[in-house]
Design a protein around this motif. Structure first.
Motif, PDB file in Angstrom:
ATOM      1  N   ASP A  21       5.639   2.541   6.756  1.00  0.00           N
ATOM      2  CA  ASP A  21       5.162   2.805   5.400  1.00  0.00           C
ATOM      3  C   ASP A  21       5.981   3.958   4.826  1.00  0.00           C
ATOM      4  O   ASP A  21       5.877   5.091   5.276  1.00  0.00           O
ATOM      5  N   LYS A  47       4.263   6.265   8.758  1.00  0.00           N
ATOM      6  CA  LYS A  47       3.158   5.601   9.434  1.00  0.00           C
ATOM      7  C   LYS A  47       3.674   4.275   9.979  1.00  0.00           C
ATOM      8  O   LYS A  47       4.446   3.581   9.310  1.00  0.00           O
ATOM      9  N   ASP A  49       6.618   5.989   1.642  1.00  0.00           N
ATOM     10  CA  ASP A  49       6.110   6.290   0.287  1.00  0.00           C
ATOM     11  C   ASP A  49       5.352   5.090  -0.284  1.00  0.00           C
ATOM     12  O   ASP A  49       5.612   4.685  -1.438  1.00  0.00           O
ATOM     13  N   HIS A  50       4.503   4.493   0.481  1.00  0.00           N
ATOM     14  CA  HIS A  50       3.739   3.306   0.075  1.00  0.00           C
ATOM     15  C   HIS A  50       4.611   2.083  -0.172  1.00  0.00           C
ATOM     16  O   HIS A  50       4.203   1.157  -0.843  1.00  0.00           O
ATOM     17  N   HIS A  51       5.817   2.114   0.321  1.00  0.00           N
ATOM     18  CA  HIS A  51       6.645   0.908   0.281  1.00  0.00           C
ATOM     19  C   HIS A  51       6.851   0.447   1.715  1.00  0.00           C
ATOM     20  O   HIS A  51       7.306   1.238   2.544  1.00  0.00           O
TER      21      HIS A  51
END
Lengths: 899, 171
Positions: free
Chosen positions: A856, A896, A858-860
């Motif tokens: 993960d 993550k 930066d949420h990408h």
């Protein structure tokens, strides 16, 4: 001391051998097995001279010049008929089996064997019997093999094994069947295999990339250039014919690269000939389908005039180009086109070298170190030629011991190696994963980068650095630190190497602390820091804003136009960030030479010249500014990036760049604007420089085909291009003597067509070039006041549950952007999209090796292949850095992990 | 006075001599075989191109009117991918022929190359390559040179021993 050669007295330096002495005096004496960097073995019997007892001795005795030291009042004769006949017969024997194939040999025209054969006068073959033949081997994409041509001088294995530490090239068989090759077909493993093409005196090993577009040395247009492959800035000569770059050869620099280059530098040039090159200026959407250069410049100038433009520089563009862009958009709107991590590392390195008291060595100085401590750097992959220098440094101590014990000179190669056997001087390596230099190391320490840096801080503290004590070291670690500290203290020239390679800036801080502490103790330490790219240091000296702040400015709407200079932004930050820049920017004007992902999205493309089509200056990791020169005039709109900036500025009426026309103008503006760069004015002769009213020709005097090359287009020859930027000419007319050292396009001397002619350009063999080596150091240590130590060691590395800390792994083939356009290099590039993890971590997270995992960013979400690697500490992962289309760009990063 | 009459007499006698003037172009002059005229690229006895693209002709050319690019065929033979002679510059000195190590480039006894347009004097490889061995029949460079090509392996050229077995220590 005085020696008499053919009854004429000459002054020579003691400690040399007769061959070196003769060559230094400019006399011609043939040789094969001797090489200035490899020493003498007396194997080829080619440098025989007559030595006489005294003035009355008329008989004399034959000795091998390379094996006989100079003595005061020594009398020798090169021209003695006995010596001449001997040399003639020796070369006759060497040539008995040489095939009749100069016409199809790639060495022809730059062949040491040809030169020496002519020099001895052995012009006709007396041998009428059958010749021995050999089968060849396939040695990979870089080197061709043609064993029939071999004259058994042994230079290849002496370079490859003894000098460069290669393992897979050897000598096989016996008597007149000796065979130089690998035990089986396969790519040569050494990163320095390309040098075989220059070390081999004949055509056994030749440059395979040259073969694919073969041109003789005399037919190429040459220019002095600087390698763009890494931050070391090795000097090269680049040769062009028919509008494409044909070959990169070594350009001797007695302080930087000496006689050798790495394979990335030698073969990584093919991006210049790539079909991905941007040839014409273009604008999107097309206006009436035209790509008129003036029209496009007008459009760009309109955008720049609005004042809402920002510029993004590049560490692979020259100082001049970056500075021109900086003036074009205004100092406040100039952003460094480096990833934020690279920027952090480079600015730290600059601070350490400029404000600290420790001196950074040139590569040749580094090769003379007696203790080497490498902190978190895989040199073979991040700065290959420095790894070669470390190999020489590791030989230094046992060699000098041997010289003391058995009283032989350093050039007595076989005797010295016999005495040294496999002893090494003290080398200590701290790195997370194994490196190729580990075989030299006395002690190796592995662990997470932070752990290694902590131990580095502990060593600095033991050396007396005034820093916060490092606690919690294991007994073994403390003992190792003590040992290294003691070794560094006793060394005369300790060398500490660190850099960007582990992605951990504490490494550089620890290295700086150690070097400074040694300096405070009155030692003489050398501190070498590697940097990511060819002009990283130059760009950092120029200064600018961080790349991530450019996005903020665009987001807030303070700017709507971006000028990107020679940069693929997708290599500088993670893709989603760059996508956002394109989203917010109304216009992206790209000045670059390759059609990359950034070019796909840019609205205006302006074709820039590569190092082969542009003049400029780059600054290496040592702070040495070096000039590279345009090799040829390209077709199409291609021109130097700084020239594009000047032309835009003229149309837009930017006052800062008014009246600047050529390279000298912009360098003058640069030194006026930045007083710290004042030495640049002395870097190289200005464009008006002439010798006897003549320019320095880029083409050899036997350049062929002038009146036929373009005759298919028009039988009337066009006027040759004029060079307004430099004192070099694009023709074969001009001054034929020796040019000043920064302007030497190629090495040649009458009777010496091969690269061995470099001995005619040196003050002494293996020393500096006449008039000093090119390049000027911009960074000297700051000796006033005590050092400002980095006080805090990093915290102990502790894995975060569910997360993985990813560090970069650099590869000589693959991590560098431009060299990947060479098919041979792309072929050897390592795996990408692999996430290396500790096998126990994999087991804990229930990930089967080889499965895709999602991280993960930066949420990408990014997907990588989990690959077990037992060198990785728990909680630490690694990804090959800089690979094309790599989803993770800005390393190191903590992410993550999802199985 | 006497010498004047004598000369007139001798000139008169020439009226009855055999004529030396050739009525060119109706009548062609016989040219010696080594006449340095039109340049051609010849072929091997086996029909392959003789030129190996060694660039020696271009280097020898005093007016720099030869330009070529060497390349390699899949069978290992080298050949020029293009070969251009600008005959508007050529001085027919024959240095290229002397320099040629493979007897590929040859000057032939033919001088009728005049053109109205100078551009037409630029000859490409298609114009130069002929289907003949020219003046040196029988010579085949690859049978002499040590390089292996398809159909002629290492050790199969003239005066060559079979390739060495490098695993043997026998003399």
């Amino acid at each position: 001391m005085t020696i008499y050669i053919d009854n004429k007295p000459y002054e020579v330096k003691p400690g040399k051998n007769l061959l070196e002495a003769c060559l230094e005096l400019g006399l011609n004496l043939p040789y094969f097995c001797w090489h200035p960097a490899l020493g003498s073995v007396g194997a080829c019997r080619q440098c025989a001279v007559k030595v006489f007892k005294d003035e009355d001795d008329k008989t004399g005795r034959l000795v091998m010049g390379c094996m006989e030291p100079v003595r005061d009042n020594l009398r020798l004769s090169i021209e003695d008929p006995g010596a001449k006949t001997f040399r003639d017969q020796v070369i006759g024997w060497l040539m008995t089996n040489h095939p009749h194939d100069c016409a199809v040999c790639d060495e022809g025209g730059s062949c040491h064997l040809q030169d020496m054969t002519v020099m001895t006068g052995h012009t006709y073959r007396n041998y009428r019997f059958s010749k021995r033949t050999f089968e060849n081997q396939d040695l990979g994409p870089f080197i061709s093999h043609e064993m029939n041509r071999c004259i058994q001088c042994y230079r290849c294995v002496r370079f490859y094994k003894d000098y460069a530490g290669g393992k897979d090239l050897n000598v096989f068989a016996a008597h007149n069947h000796v065979y130089f090759g690998r035990c089986e077909n396969g790519t040569l493993e050494s990163e320095f295999s390309g040098n075989l093409a220059e070390v081999c005196p004949t055509g056994v090993f030749t440059d395979k990339t040259l073969h694919s577009h073969y041109t003789r040395k005399w037919d190429m247009t040459w220019a002095p250039s600087v390698c763009q492959g890494c931050s070391l800035g090795c000097n090269t000569s680049a040769g062009e014919r028919y509008g494409s770059l044909r070959q990169i050869t070594n350009r001797y620099n007695g302080e930087v690269n000496g006689y050798f280059l790495c394979d990335r530098g030698r073969f990584g040039y093919e991006f210049v000939n790539s079909d991905q090159r941007i040839l014409q200026a273009a604008i999107r959407p097309h206006y009436n389908g035209t790509t008129n250069k003036d029209h496009i410049l007008e459009q760009v100038a309109q955008k720049v005039k609005n004042g809402r433009t920002i510029g993004i520089g590049s560490p692979r563009a020259s100082l001049e180009s970056n500075y021109a862009l900086k003036l074009l958009v205004g100092e406040d709107n100039f952003y460094l086109g480096m990833s934020d991590t690279d920027h952090d590392h480079t600015s730290l390195a600059l601070k350490i070298l400029r404000d600290g008291p420790a001196r950074t060595p040139s590569m040749q100085e580094a090769a003379k170190a007696d203790v080497v401590f490498i902190l978190g750097e895989d040199l073979t992959n991040t700065a290959p030629m420095l790894a070669l220098a470390v190999r020489q440094a590791a030989q230094h101590k046992p060699e000098s011991d041997a010289m003391g014990d058995i009283h032989v000179a350093a050039w007595q190669d076989a005797a010295v190696r016999e005495a040294v056997q496999d002893k090494h001087g003290p080398v200590y390596i701290f790195h997370t994963v194994p490196t190729k230099l580990d075989e030299l190391a006395e002690d190796i320490h592995r662990g997470a980068p932070e752990q290694l840096a902590r131990l580095g801080f502990a060593i600095a503290q033991m050396l007396g650095a005034d820093i916060v004590p490092v606690t919690g070291l294991s007994q073994e670690d403390a003992a190792l630190a003590e040992k290294i500290a003691a070794a560094l203290m006793t060394a005369e020239h300790p060398l500490i190497i660190s850099g960007y390679g582990s992605g951990c800036d504490h490494m550089m801080k620890a290295a700086a602390n150690i070097a400074w502490a040694l300096q405070q103790k009155g030692r003489n330490p050398m501190l070498s820091l590697t940097l990511p790219e060819v002009n990283s240091m130059g760009l950092e000296i120029l200064g600018g804003h961080r790349l991530d702040t450019a996005l903020d400015v665009l987001r807030q709407g303070d700017a709507d136009t971006v000028i990107v200079l020679e940069n693929d932004l997708y290599r500088r930050a993670d893709p989603h960030i760059i996508d956002e820049i394109f989203l917010h920017a109304q216009d992206v004007i790209l000045i670059d030479h390759l059609y990359n992902r950034t070019a796909e999205k840019a609205t205006v493309l302006l074709p820039a010249g590569t190092f082969a089509e542009a003049d400029g200056t780059v600054v290496n990791n040592e702070g040495r500014a070096q000039r590279f020169y345009q090799v040829f005039v390209p077709k199409g709109d291609m021109q130097e990036s700084w020239r594009w900036c000047l032309q835009i500025a003229e149309k837009a009426g930017i006052t800062a760049l008014q009246g600047l026309r050529n390279l000298d103008d912009i360098d003058l503006a640069l030194t006026n604007g930045m007083p710290s760069l004042e030495p640049l004015q002395q870097l190289a002769p200005h464009a008006g420089f002439r010798i006897n009213g003549q320019r320095i020709p880029r083409e050899p005097h036997r350049y062929s085909g002038r009146t036929a090359i373009l005759a298919n287009e028009n039988v009337s020859e066009p006027k040759p291009a004029e060079d307004v930027d430099t004192p070099l000419s694009f023709t074969m007319e001009g001054y034929r003597g020796e040019p000043p050292s920064p302007l030497i396009p190629f090495f040649w001397s009458p009777g010496w067509n091969s690269v061995q002619s470099v001995n005619k350009y040196q003050q002494e063999i293996g020393g500096h070039l006449h008039g000093g080596d090119p390049g000027i150091r911009l960074l000297e240590p700051h000796l006033n006041g005590g050092p400002h130590y980095f006080h805090e060691a990093p915290d102990t590395f502790v894995p975060i549950p569910g997360h993985v800390h990813i560090m970069p792994l650099y590869h000589i083939y693959g991590s560098e952007e431009l060299s990947m356009y060479t098919p041979g290099i792309a072929q050897q590039a390592g795996e990408f999209c692999c996430l290396y993890l500790n096998p126990e971590d994999l087991a804990q997270w229930n990930i089967a090796p080889g499965n895709w995992v999602t991280i993960d960013l930066d949420h990408h979400a990014c997907r990588l292949v989990a690959t077990p690697n037992h060198w990785m500490p728990r909680g630490l992962g690694a990804v090959s850095a800089g690979m094309p289309h790599s989803p993770v760009v800005d390393l190191p990063v903590c992410v993550k992990l999802q199985a | 006075m006497f010498s004047l009459l004598r000369s007139m007499w001798l000139v008169f006698l020439h009226t009855f001599h055999k004529r030396e003037t050739y009525q060119y172009p109706e009548e062609k002059a016989p040219l010696p075989a080594r006449w340095r005229g039109r340049i051609a690229l010849t072929r091997d006895p086996d029909g392959g191109e003789r030129c190996v693209g060694c660039y020696l002709c271009a280097a020898a050319c005093p007016v720099d009117c030869i330009s070529l690019q060497a390349t390699e065929a899949p069978d290992g033979r080298r050949y020029p991918s293009f070969f251009r002679i600008n005959f508007s510059r050529c001085i027919f000195c024959g240095f290229c022929e002397e320099a040629c190590p493979t007897y590929a480039i040859q000057l032939l006894p033919d001088f009728e190359m005049a053109e109205y347009d100078r551009q037409n004097l630029v000859y490409e490889k298609e114009d130069l390559l002929i289907n003949s061995q020219g003046k040196y029949p029988g010579y085949n460079y690859y049978r002499v040179a040590g390089m292996a090509i398809e159909g002629k392996d290492k050790g199969e050229a003239q005066h060559e021993e079979p390739p060495v077995n490098i695993k043997s220590l026998l003399p």
